[in-house]
Design a protein around this motif. Structure first.
Motif, mmCIF file in Angstrom:
data_model
loop_
_atom_site.group_PDB
_atom_site.id
_atom_site.type_symbol
_atom_site.label_atom_id
_atom_site.label_comp_id
_atom_site.label_asym_id
_atom_site.label_seq_id
_atom_site.Cartn_x
_atom_site.Cartn_y
_atom_site.Cartn_z
ATOM 1 N N GLU A 89 1.625 7.750 6.672
ATOM 2 C CA GLU A 89 0.758 7.506 7.824
ATOM 3 C C GLU A 89 -0.542 6.947 7.286
ATOM 4 O O GLU A 89 -1.149 7.537 6.388
ATOM 5 C CB GLU A 89 0.499 8.764 8.638
ATOM 6 C CG GLU A 89 -0.322 8.453 9.881
ATOM 7 C CD GLU A 89 -0.379 9.579 10.881
ATOM 8 O OE1 GLU A 89 -0.779 9.302 12.025
ATOM 9 O OE2 GLU A 89 -0.039 10.721 10.537
ATOM 10 N N MET A 90 -0.928 5.799 7.826
ATOM 11 C CA MET A 90 -2.161 5.135 7.396
ATOM 12 C C MET A 90 -3.183 5.225 8.517
ATOM 13 O O MET A 90 -2.879 4.895 9.667
ATOM 14 C CB MET A 90 -1.883 3.675 7.059
ATOM 15 C CG MET A 90 -0.863 3.497 5.973
ATOM 16 S SD MET A 90 -0.576 1.756 5.627
ATOM 17 C CE MET A 90 1.012 1.863 4.816
ATOM 18 N N LYS A 91 -4.374 5.670 8.168
ATOM 19 C CA LYS A 91 -5.453 5.797 9.146
ATOM 20 C C LYS A 91 -6.675 5.046 8.656
ATOM 21 O O LYS A 91 -6.930 4.980 7.452
ATOM 22 C CB LYS A 91 -5.804 7.266 9.363
ATOM 23 C CG LYS A 91 -4.667 8.045 10.002
ATOM 24 C CD LYS A 91 -5.073 9.453 10.331
ATOM 25 C CE LYS A 91 -3.937 10.139 11.070
ATOM 26 N NZ LYS A 91 -4.359 11.384 11.678
ATOM 27 N N TRP B 46 0.830 -1.210 0.000
ATOM 28 C CA TRP B 46 0.000 0.000 0.000
ATOM 29 C C TRP B 46 0.863 1.259 0.000
ATOM 30 O O TRP B 46 0.498 2.261 -0.595
ATOM 31 C CB TRP B 46 -0.940 0.005 1.188
ATOM 32 C CG TRP B 46 -1.862 -1.169 1.247
ATOM 33 C CD1 TRP B 46 -2.133 -2.080 0.245
ATOM 34 C CD2 TRP B 46 -2.621 -1.581 2.368
ATOM 35 N NE1 TRP B 46 -3.019 -3.019 0.696
ATOM 36 C CE2 TRP B 46 -3.344 -2.747 1.994
ATOM 37 C CE3 TRP B 46 -2.769 -1.094 3.658
ATOM 38 C CZ2 TRP B 46 -4.191 -3.404 2.861
ATOM 39 C CZ3 TRP B 46 -3.619 -1.763 4.532
ATOM 40 C CH2 TRP B 46 -4.321 -2.900 4.130
ATOM 41 N N MET B 47 2.025 1.186 0.661
ATOM 42 C CA MET B 47 2.947 2.323 0.610
ATOM 43 C C MET B 47 3.406 2.558 -0.824
ATOM 44 O O MET B 47 3.492 3.701 -1.280
ATOM 45 C CB MET B 47 4.133 2.081 1.549
ATOM 46 C CG MET B 47 3.747 2.200 3.013
ATOM 47 S SD MET B 47 4.938 1.604 4.249
ATOM 48 C CE MET B 47 6.507 2.070 3.640
ATOM 49 N N GLU B 48 3.669 1.492 -1.551
ATOM 50 C CA GLU B 48 4.063 1.634 -2.950
ATOM 51 C C GLU B 48 2.919 2.221 -3.781
ATOM 52 O O GLU B 48 3.133 3.108 -4.603
ATOM 53 C CB GLU B 48 4.506 0.300 -3.551
ATOM 54 C CG GLU B 48 4.949 0.451 -4.990
ATOM 55 C CD GLU B 48 5.543 -0.826 -5.562
ATOM 56 O OE1 GLU B 48 5.806 -0.810 -6.772
ATOM 57 O OE2 GLU B 48 5.727 -1.810 -4.824
ATOM 58 N N CYS C 99 -0.913 2.393 10.899
ATOM 59 C CA CYS C 99 0.465 2.086 10.530
ATOM 60 C C CYS C 99 1.201 3.374 10.186
ATOM 61 O O CYS C 99 0.617 4.299 9.612
ATOM 62 C CB CYS C 99 0.473 1.145 9.326
ATOM 63 S SG CYS C 99 2.112 0.583 8.838
ATOM 64 N N LYS C 100 2.480 3.414 10.553
ATOM 65 C CA LYS C 100 3.368 4.493 10.119
ATOM 66 C C LYS C 100 4.559 3.827 9.459
ATOM 67 O O LYS C 100 5.033 2.780 9.923
ATOM 68 C CB LYS C 100 3.830 5.349 11.293
ATOM 69 C CG LYS C 100 2.734 6.207 11.882
ATOM 70 C CD LYS C 100 3.289 7.122 12.947
ATOM 71 C CE LYS C 100 2.195 8.061 13.448
ATOM 72 N NZ LYS C 100 2.737 9.053 14.383
ATOM 73 N N GLY C 101 5.040 4.422 8.374
ATOM 74 C CA GLY C 101 6.162 3.818 7.679
ATOM 75 C C GLY C 101 7.029 4.846 6.995
ATOM 76 O O GLY C 101 6.690 6.029 6.932
ATOM 77 N N THR C 102 8.156 4.372 6.493
ATOM 78 C CA THR C 102 9.066 5.205 5.714
ATOM 79 C C THR C 102 9.603 4.387 4.549
ATOM 80 O O THR C 102 9.602 3.153 4.584
ATOM 81 C CB THR C 102 10.267 5.698 6.551
ATOM 82 O OG1 THR C 102 11.054 4.568 6.961
ATOM 83 C CG2 THR C 102 9.829 6.509 7.759
ATOM 84 N N SER C 103 10.061 5.085 3.534
ATOM 85 C CA SER C 103 10.801 4.431 2.453
ATOM 86 C C SER C 103 11.841 5.404 1.933
ATOM 87 O O SER C 103 11.647 6.620 1.978
ATOM 88 C CB SER C 103 9.877 3.958 1.325
ATOM 89 O OG SER C 103 9.244 5.049 0.684
#
Length: 135
Positions: free
Chosen positions: A90-92, A26-28, A100-104
């Motif tokens: 940031e996913m809500k 989903w980040m992608e 979820c929180k993420g980085t790339s």
């Protein structure tokens, strides 16, 4: 900028909870949508001879999602100095709770796999990304 992903049934496990690997997918999706929204979609980058491999990914899970939740994903440019692009996600859920929180981190390379000097070689893209860096 926000991207919305609706959890699909096949993305869940036997307990009905979204499998953890999907959050990185989903980040992608959100990253590709983000670049498109700012006028630099992947097709355009590839036509320009730019490839952008992933250098690193992090994912910090806060609460689970299930089918058919809507996940709202915001993408922020955390750092960009012309060589590496660092994004934060940031996913809500539909209730506004953080799931979820993420980085790339990404590099920009030419077709031969060599780093591109963005400021000199692709100044329009350099300016577009630099202008979006958030504190």
């Amino acid at each position: 900028m926000e991207y919305i992903h609706n959890v699909q049934y096949y993305e869940t496990d036997k307990m009905g909870i979204t499998h953890h690997s999907n959050y990185i997918r989903w980040m992608e999706e959100a990253r590709i949508d983000f670049l498109s929204q700012i006028g630099w979609d992947y097709a355009k980058l590839e036509e320009m001879g730019i490839i952008s491999p992933v250098l690193s990914v992090t994912c910090d899970y806060k609460q689970s999602t299930t089918f058919p939740d809507s996940v709202h994903i915001s993408v922020l440019v955390k750092e960009f100095k012309g060589v590496k692009l660092h994004l934060a996600y940031e996913m809500k859920n539909q209730d506004g709770g953080t799931v979820c929180k993420g980085t790339s981190s990404h590099a920009f390379l030419n077709r031969e796999g060599r780093p591109i000097r963005m400021k000199d070689e692709k100044p329009e893209l350099f300016e577009a990304l630099s202008s979006l860096v958030s504190a």
